[in-house]
Design a protein around this motif. Structure first.
Motif, PDB file in Angstrom:
ATOM      1  N   ALA A 430      12.055  67.704  24.428  1.00 11.47           N
ATOM      2  CA  ALA A 430      12.525  67.019  23.221  1.00 11.47           C
ATOM      3  C   ALA A 430      11.546  65.940  22.794  1.00 11.47           C
ATOM      4  O   ALA A 430      11.352  65.677  21.600  1.00 11.47           O
ATOM      5  N   ALA A 431      10.892  65.300  23.776  1.00  9.27           N
ATOM      6  CA  ALA A 431       9.919  64.257  23.468  1.00  9.27           C
ATOM      7  C   ALA A 431       8.590  64.841  23.000  1.00  9.27           C
ATOM      8  O   ALA A 431       7.945  64.298  22.093  1.00  9.27           O
ATOM      9  N   LEU A 432       8.169  65.942  23.605  1.00 10.58           N
ATOM     10  CA  LEU A 432       6.853  66.511  23.298  1.00 10.58           C
ATOM     11  C   LEU A 432       6.874  67.374  22.039  1.00 10.58           C
ATOM     12  O   LEU A 432       5.937  67.339  21.237  1.00 10.58           O
ATOM     13  N   ALA A 433       7.890  68.192  21.887  1.00  8.96           N
ATOM     14  CA  ALA A 433       7.923  69.162  20.790  1.00  8.96           C
ATOM     15  C   ALA A 433       9.357  69.460  20.406  1.00  8.96           C
ATOM     16  O   ALA A 433       9.923  70.484  20.802  1.00  8.96           O
ATOM     17  N   PRO A 434       9.993  68.590  19.653  1.00  7.98           N
ATOM     18  CA  PRO A 434      11.417  68.772  19.328  1.00  7.98           C
ATOM     19  C   PRO A 434      11.716  70.046  18.551  1.00  7.98           C
ATOM     20  O   PRO A 434      12.851  70.518  18.571  1.00  7.98           O
ATOM     21  N   SER A 435      10.716  70.615  17.870  1.00  6.82           N
ATOM     22  CA  SER A 435      10.957  71.841  17.099  1.00  6.82           C
ATOM     23  C   SER A 435      10.410  73.083  17.788  1.00  6.82           C
ATOM     24  O   SER A 435      10.211  74.119  17.151  1.00  6.82           O
ATOM     25  N   LEU A 436      10.166  73.000  19.084  1.00  9.12           N
ATOM     26  CA  LEU A 436       9.606  74.122  19.835  1.00  9.12           C
ATOM     27  C   LEU A 436      10.506  75.356  19.725  1.00  9.12           C
ATOM     28  O   LEU A 436      11.705  75.297  20.006  1.00  9.12           O
ATOM     29  N   ALA A 437       9.911  76.472  19.341  1.00 12.80           N
ATOM     30  CA  ALA A 437      10.669  77.714  19.263  1.00 12.80           C
ATOM     31  C   ALA A 437      11.111  78.147  20.658  1.00 12.80           C
ATOM     32  O   ALA A 437      10.376  77.982  21.628  1.00 12.80           O
ATOM     33  N   ARG A 438      12.314  78.692  20.750  1.00 20.81           N
ATOM     34  CA  ARG A 438      12.880  79.148  22.022  1.00 20.81           C
ATOM     35  C   ARG A 438      12.829  78.034  23.076  1.00 20.81           C
ATOM     36  O   ARG A 438      12.498  78.270  24.237  1.00 20.81           O
ATOM     37  N   SER A 439      13.143  76.832  22.660  1.00 21.45           N
ATOM     38  CA  SER A 439      13.055  75.701  23.584  1.00 21.45           C
ATOM     39  C   SER A 439      14.007  75.850  24.760  1.00 21.45           C
ATOM     40  O   SER A 439      13.719  75.363  25.858  1.00 21.45           O
ATOM     41  N   ASP A 440      15.129  76.542  24.547  1.00 18.02           N
ATOM     42  CA  ASP A 440      16.064  76.704  25.655  1.00 18.02           C
ATOM     43  C   ASP A 440      15.464  77.574  26.757  1.00 18.02           C
ATOM     44  O   ASP A 440      15.593  77.271  27.952  1.00 18.02           O
ATOM     45  N   VAL A 441      14.776  78.650  26.349  1.00 22.87           N
ATOM     46  CA  VAL A 441      14.120  79.514  27.334  1.00 22.87           C
ATOM     47  C   VAL A 441      13.001  78.764  28.029  1.00 22.87           C
ATOM     48  O   VAL A 441      12.855  78.818  29.260  1.00 22.87           O
ATOM     49  N   TYR A 442      12.203  78.052  27.246  1.00 19.13           N
ATOM     50  CA  TYR A 442      11.068  77.324  27.811  1.00 19.13           C
ATOM     51  C   TYR A 442      11.558  76.235  28.763  1.00 19.13           C
ATOM     52  O   TYR A 442      10.993  76.029  29.842  1.00 19.13           O
ATOM     53  N   ALA A 443      12.612  75.541  28.365  1.00 19.88           N
ATOM     54  CA  ALA A 443      13.167  74.501  29.230  1.00 19.88           C
ATOM     55  C   ALA A 443      13.642  75.082  30.550  1.00 19.88           C
ATOM     56  O   ALA A 443      13.502  74.456  31.611  1.00 19.88           O
ATOM     57  N   ARG A 444      14.209  76.279  30.500  1.00 20.33           N
ATOM     58  CA  ARG A 444      14.643  76.915  31.739  1.00 20.33           C
ATOM     59  C   ARG A 444      13.447  77.224  32.644  1.00 20.33           C
ATOM     60  O   ARG A 444      13.517  77.013  33.858  1.00 20.33           O
ATOM     61  N   HIS A 445      12.355  77.690  32.059  1.00 21.65           N
ATOM     62  CA  HIS A 445      11.153  77.947  32.858  1.00 21.65           C
ATOM     63  C   HIS A 445      10.630  76.650  33.491  1.00 21.65           C
ATOM     64  O   HIS A 445      10.249  76.630  34.665  1.00 21.65           O
ATOM     65  N   VAL A 446      10.604  75.574  32.697  1.00 19.79           N
ATOM     66  CA  VAL A 446      10.136  74.280  33.226  1.00 19.79           C
ATOM     67  C   VAL A 446      11.038  73.820  34.366  1.00 19.79           C
ATOM     68  O   VAL A 446      10.570  73.381  35.415  1.00 19.79           O
ATOM     69  N   ALA A 447      12.332  73.946  34.162  1.00 16.90           N
ATOM     70  CA  ALA A 447      13.294  73.503  35.183  1.00 16.90           C
ATOM     71  C   ALA A 447      13.142  74.300  36.468  1.00 16.90           C
ATOM     72  O   ALA A 447      13.276  73.742  37.574  1.00 16.90           O
TER      73      ALA A 447
END
Length: 462
Positions: A430-447
């Motif tokens: 949210a801090a780096l790229a609030p409009s990141l496409a598929r942020s939910d998927v990417y966040a899961r990968h990061v987590a």
């Protein structure tokens, strides 16, 4: 004036036709090297450079004692090779506004080049000139009163105003700083400051001044006393201002030169109509690779790019990162990757990870998250390797003084402690790229990567 220790020129210097702001090591390893190469094969068409320091006058004072000449030391795995650079024919304290304006008044001066770092453009987060910056506000008042400017945009406006008054015609401004679309950046801040000063000057700049964007690439570590001793041994001369660099260099330019330019292409530069693919290739392969090696390497107790590149775990992650980026680059990258592998393995170039790791909050959106965006737009998975870099950066924030190493992440860093992997991932994205496409998927990968690297977290909550 030279110091009589072998730096005297045996032939008259080239006429000053380029003015440069920012007399640092990178400019002397890159711009001046290309200009020297062009001069050596261009016959009578010679371009000399007059350079001004950005801040301290010390660099100008040292080089002035050597008639502007210095040693460029190419450092390869096989050894060191010195060459003398002669294209720098005049050096000045950046505060010498009279000399600065005088060069701009000369019709034969056709190019102004910059290496002032990204911060030197004095932009806001949305790209315009930061008029609340105290130095910018001061420059407007200084220029109204005829006093010297202190910021890079202010100095450009000061010089261009002098050129317009002298009727010396068009000129090109060329940014050699390591930021995307740097010519557009230079144009925006210059016009913003000119408009605050004099709308008619801003209109003249729009009509008469071209702003050239460039992609620059050459690693240039800080020169040490040991390097100076090597130069002394190899050349037999005392050099107060040698520059050490890697053998590799790349320069790609996009823009017009209404008052002429050196034939830099004869020295290996490329002139193109679309710079974006080259910028993406550098950001997504070289710079993203550096970020990965920095955060993962530091976590492993390593210090340099070469050390991290030699680590099997870092190397495997790096190759996966490159594969993700290669899938959305519109050009073949096999040769570029081969060059990168050789460069990263060059242990004699000490490229320190702690320097690369700074300001990740500013670097990662264009180096790593832009690849995820491009992959999403192409209908590809957003990529797990890039997510691993973001996870490594989040972990890195726990280990450093964020206010010093990454001021842009201070607010985020205060919210991360005590949270679980999923929450930390979401907050960071949210801090780096609030409009990141598929942020939910990417966040899961990061987590998922965070959970592996930090399986237990005292007081953690999802």
């Amino acid at each position: 004036m030279h110091d009589g220790t072998g730096w005297e020129r045996t032939e008259p210097p080239a006429p000053v036709r380029i003015v440069h702001l920012g007399l640092g090591a990178f400019a002397r390893a890159h711009l001046l090297w290309y200009t020297q190469g062009a001069n050596e094969v261009s016959g009578a068409e010679q371009w000399g450079v007059a350079a001004f320091t950005g801040r301290s006058a010390a660099a100008a004072e040292a080089l002035a004692r050597q008639d502007g000449r210095y040693t460029l030391l190419f450092r390869s795995p096989e050894g060191d090779a010195p060459t003398t650079i002669d294209a720098l024919v005049a050096v000045h304290d950046g505060a010498d506004a009279d000399a600065w304006r005088e060069y701009f008044r000369r019709r034969e001066v056709g190019v102004v080049t910059l290496t002032v770092t990204e911060a030197g453009y004095r932009r806001t987060s949305t790209g315009e000139l930061d008029r609340h910056d105290p130095d910018v506000a001061s420059d407007v008042e200084r220029l109204r009163g005829g006093s010297p400017a202190v910021t890079a945009p202010g100095r450009l406006v000061d010089g261009l105003r002098a050129r317009r008054a002298a009727g010396s015609g068009p000129i090109a401004v060329v940014s050699c700083d390591n930021l995307p679309d740097n010519g557009r950046v230079a144009r925006r801040v210059t016009l913003d400051l000119a408009s605050a000063l004099d709308e008619s000057l801003a209109r003249w700049i729009e009509e008469q001044v071209s702003f050239v964007s460039t992609m620059v690439d050459r690693i240039t570590p800080a020169t040490t006393e040991a390097d100076r001793a090597i130069v002394r041994k190899l050349t037999g001369r005392e050099d107060r201002s040698p520059v050490v660099t890697e053998p590799f260099s790349e320069w790609v330019l996009d823009g017009a030169f209404p008052a002429g330019r050196p034939r830099w292409e004869l020295a290996g530069a490329q002139l193109v109509d679309d710079l974006a693919p080259y910028e993406h290739r550098k950001l997504w392969l070289l710079n993203a690779g550096h970020s990965l090696l920095a955060y993962e390497g530091l976590a492993r107790g390593l210090s340099t790019v070469a050390e991290a590149f030699a680590d099997p775990g870092c190397r495997a992650d790096l190759e996966r990162l490159w594969a993700e980026a290669s899938g959305v680059l519109p050009m073949a990258v096999g040769d570029a990757l081969a060059d990168l592998r050789a460069r990263f393995a060059n242990a004699r170039i000490e490229h320190r990870l702690d320097q690369i790791a700074r300001d990740g909050s500013q670097k990662l959106p264009v180096r790593v998250l832009a690849v995820a965006q491009a992959r999403a737009a192409a209908g590809l998975p957003v990529g797990r390797a890039g997510a691993g870099v973001i996870a490594a950066w989040i972990t890195h924030l726990d280990a450093v003084d964020v206010a010093t190493s990454d001021p842009g992440a201070v607010a985020l860093a205060t919210r991360l402690p005590g949270r679980g992997s999923a929450a930390r991932a979401r907050l960071a994205l949210a801090a780096l790229a609030p409009s990141l496409a598929r942020s939910d998927v990417y966040a899961r990968h990061v987590a998922e990567v965070l959970a592996v690297r930090q399986p237990t977290l005292t007081g953690a909550r999802p």
